[in-house]
Write an enzyme that holds these catalytic residues in place. Structure first.
Site, PDB file in Angstrom:
ATOM      1  CD  GLN A  20      -6.165  -3.705   2.229  1.00 44.57           C
ATOM      2  OE1 GLN A  20      -6.006  -4.150   1.103  1.00 44.57           O
ATOM      3  NE2 GLN A  20      -5.221  -3.836   3.159  1.00 44.57           N
ATOM      4  CG  HIS A  34       7.045  -1.972   2.220  1.00 41.18           C
ATOM      5  ND1 HIS A  34       6.820  -0.865   3.010  1.00 41.18           N
ATOM      6  CD2 HIS A  34       5.874  -2.645   2.204  1.00 41.18           C
ATOM      7  CE1 HIS A  34       5.565  -0.864   3.427  1.00 41.18           C
ATOM      8  NE2 HIS A  34       4.966  -1.935   2.962  1.00 41.18           N
ATOM      9  NE  ARG A  62      -3.206   1.406   9.559  1.00 42.26           N
ATOM     10  CZ  ARG A  62      -3.547   0.425   8.696  1.00 42.26           C
ATOM     11  NH1 ARG A  62      -2.866  -0.716   8.685  1.00 42.26           N
ATOM     12  NH2 ARG A  62      -4.553   0.579   7.853  1.00 42.26           N
ATOM     13  CE  LYS A  93       3.061  -5.127  11.171  1.00 45.14           C
ATOM     14  NZ  LYS A  93       2.196  -4.215  10.436  1.00 45.14           N
ATOM     15  CG  MET A 121      -1.905  -1.177   1.188  1.00 45.40           C
ATOM     16  SD  MET A 121      -3.388  -0.887   2.154  1.00 45.40           S
ATOM     17  CE  MET A 121      -2.715  -0.593   3.759  1.00 45.40           C
ATOM     18  N   GLY A 122       2.162   1.089  -0.274  1.00 42.75           N
ATOM     19  CA  GLY A 122       3.039   2.258  -0.319  1.00 42.75           C
ATOM     20  C   GLY A 122       3.458   2.699   1.069  1.00 42.75           C
ATOM     21  CB  ALA A 123       3.555   4.653   3.543  1.00 44.87           C
ATOM     22  CG  LEU A 124       7.041   1.553  -0.652  1.00 48.16           C
ATOM     23  CD1 LEU A 124       7.762   1.447  -2.002  1.00 48.16           C
ATOM     24  CD2 LEU A 124       6.238   0.277  -0.379  1.00 48.16           C
ATOM     25  CG  HIS A 125       8.205   0.373   6.251  1.00 47.21           C
ATOM     26  ND1 HIS A 125       8.445  -0.981   6.302  1.00 47.21           N
ATOM     27  CD2 HIS A 125       6.861   0.517   6.419  1.00 47.21           C
ATOM     28  CE1 HIS A 125       7.319  -1.621   6.525  1.00 47.21           C
ATOM     29  NE2 HIS A 125       6.328  -0.738   6.585  1.00 47.21           N
TER      30      HIS A 125
HETATM   31  P1  AMP Z   1       1.470  -2.955   3.511  1.00 40.77           P
HETATM   32  O1  AMP Z   1       2.049  -1.961   2.586  1.00 40.77           O
HETATM   33  O2  AMP Z   1       1.572  -2.579   4.952  1.00 40.77           O
HETATM   34  O3  AMP Z   1       0.110  -3.430   3.093  1.00 40.77           O
HETATM   35  O4  AMP Z   1       2.402  -4.236   3.411  1.00 40.77           O
HETATM   36  C1  AMP Z   1       2.788  -4.790   2.182  1.00 40.77           C
HETATM   37  C2  AMP Z   1       3.511  -6.064   2.447  1.00 40.77           C
HETATM   38  O5  AMP Z   1       4.622  -5.821   3.307  1.00 40.77           O
HETATM   39  C3  AMP Z   1       2.649  -7.127   3.154  1.00 40.77           C
HETATM   40  O6  AMP Z   1       2.948  -8.407   2.629  1.00 40.77           O
HETATM   41  C4  AMP Z   1       3.109  -7.020   4.588  1.00 40.77           C
HETATM   42  O7  AMP Z   1       2.943  -8.218   5.315  1.00 40.77           O
HETATM   43  C5  AMP Z   1       4.565  -6.694   4.403  1.00 40.77           C
HETATM   44  N1  AMP Z   1       5.105  -6.056   5.612  1.00 40.77           N
HETATM   45  C6  AMP Z   1       4.719  -4.887   6.176  1.00 40.77           C
HETATM   46  N2  AMP Z   1       5.440  -4.647   7.299  1.00 40.77           N
HETATM   47  C7  AMP Z   1       6.291  -5.702   7.436  1.00 40.77           C
HETATM   48  C8  AMP Z   1       7.286  -6.047   8.386  1.00 40.77           C
HETATM   49  N3  AMP Z   1       7.565  -5.270   9.431  1.00 40.77           N
HETATM   50  N4  AMP Z   1       7.974  -7.199   8.196  1.00 40.77           N
HETATM   51  C9  AMP Z   1       7.708  -8.004   7.137  1.00 40.77           C
HETATM   52  N5  AMP Z   1       6.781  -7.729   6.214  1.00 40.77           N
HETATM   53  C10 AMP Z   1       6.075  -6.598   6.350  1.00 40.77           C
END
Ligand code: AMP
Length: 281
Positions: free
Chosen positions: A65, A38, A191, A153, A31-35
């Protein structure tokens, strides 16, 4: 990525489907806001794609969602720094569609997993996994990857996606990537940036509680959960949404704490809801 080290960015579905493709394509849906977590998923994807394969990343804040009244509107969307992270991770294709194109106003087809989705996050966030499954199925159809990487996670999300792929015969390997944490143990999450400094300090109780429970002498599920609860309750700003010990495949509660179980937690710190989990071995 082209010879100049640029990521190919595509916005429309037609454009995404028209892209020439490498021998093997590995997708990282986000969903972006990449860290940095990601970034790690992209590294895992790169490895899985192999020398002649390609890594595709999707960035889509999926309205379906988010429950009504949640953080859909204020979810961070830092386009430039997301592009930069994709570039430095060696991503080949970045798909960033608009919500208007992804969802027709008269849409009437959804993908729903009804067993694993009914507990934990599914109970706290009605409709959440229906939204997740629907968008992931659409991304799979649009980008046709050979494999896709998801983070542990979001343990329940991973289980639900694996079930959907099995049940609907998507010919896509699902690769699980381990949870990436900040130095103090807090699981990386887009978040986390909502937290003020005191909430951020107290957010470390999630992982502390999970670790205390996983290492506890106590044997019964109730006792193990109580160990974790005590750690979280010591943080005044933390409010438990759920704290459950379940079987790692069925996600149903267990009579015995081991083997093959996972302890999952959701905690509010102020208005921000964080999740984490740990396998009990
Ligand atoms: P999101 O952008 O938060 O929807 O996450 C995208 C993908 O990154 C999903 O498969 C998450 O499970 C994964 N993800 C997010 N945070 C973590 C984390 N701290 N460790 C491992 N995978 C993560």
């Amino acid at each position: 990525m082209d010879k100049a080290g640029r990521v190919k960015i595509v916005i429309t579905i037609a454009d995404a489907q028209a892209q020439p493709r490498a021998k093997r394509r590995v997708l990282v849906p986000t969903m972006g806001a990449l860290h940095k977590a990601h970034g790690e998923l992209m590294r895992v994807a790169r490895e899985a794609a192999g020398k002649h394969g390609e890594v595709a990343v999707s960035i889509f804040v999926n309205p379906l969602q988010f429950e009504p009244g949640s953080d859909y509107k204020r979810y961070p969307r830092p386009e430039k720094s997301d592009e930069e992270l994709c570039r430095s991770a060696g991503v080949d294709l970045l798909f960033r569609p608009s919500a208007e194109e992804v969802y027709a106003t008269d849409r009437s087809t959804f993908v729903e997993e009804i067993s694993l989705s009914s507990t934990l996050e599914g109970k706290s966030r009605p409709g959440h996994f229906r939204g997740v499954c629907t968008v992931v199925a659409k991304l799979f159809n649009i980008l046709a990857p050979d494999a896709a990487v998801f983070g542990e996670k979001d343990f329940q999300q991973l289980a639900v996606i694996q079930r959907m792929v099995r049940d609907l015969n998507f010919k896509i390997d699902i690769i699980a990537a381990p949870t990436i944490r900040e130095e103090d143990g807090l699981a990386c999450s887009s978040r986390n940036q909502y937290l003020n400094s005191e909430e951020r300090r107290q957010a470390t109780v999630l992982y502390k509680a999970l670790r205390a429970a996983a290492n506890a002498e106590e044997q019964s599920p109730a006792e193990i959960i109580a160990v974790a609860r005590k750690v979280i309750d010591a943080a005044p700003l933390a409010r438990i949404d759920y704290l459950e010990l379940v079987h790692a495949e069925t996600l149903q509660s267990v009579q015995a704490a081991r083997p093959n179980t996972v302890l999952l937690v959701a905690v509010f710190l102020g208005k921000t809801r964080l999740i984490d989990n740990i396998r009990l071995t």
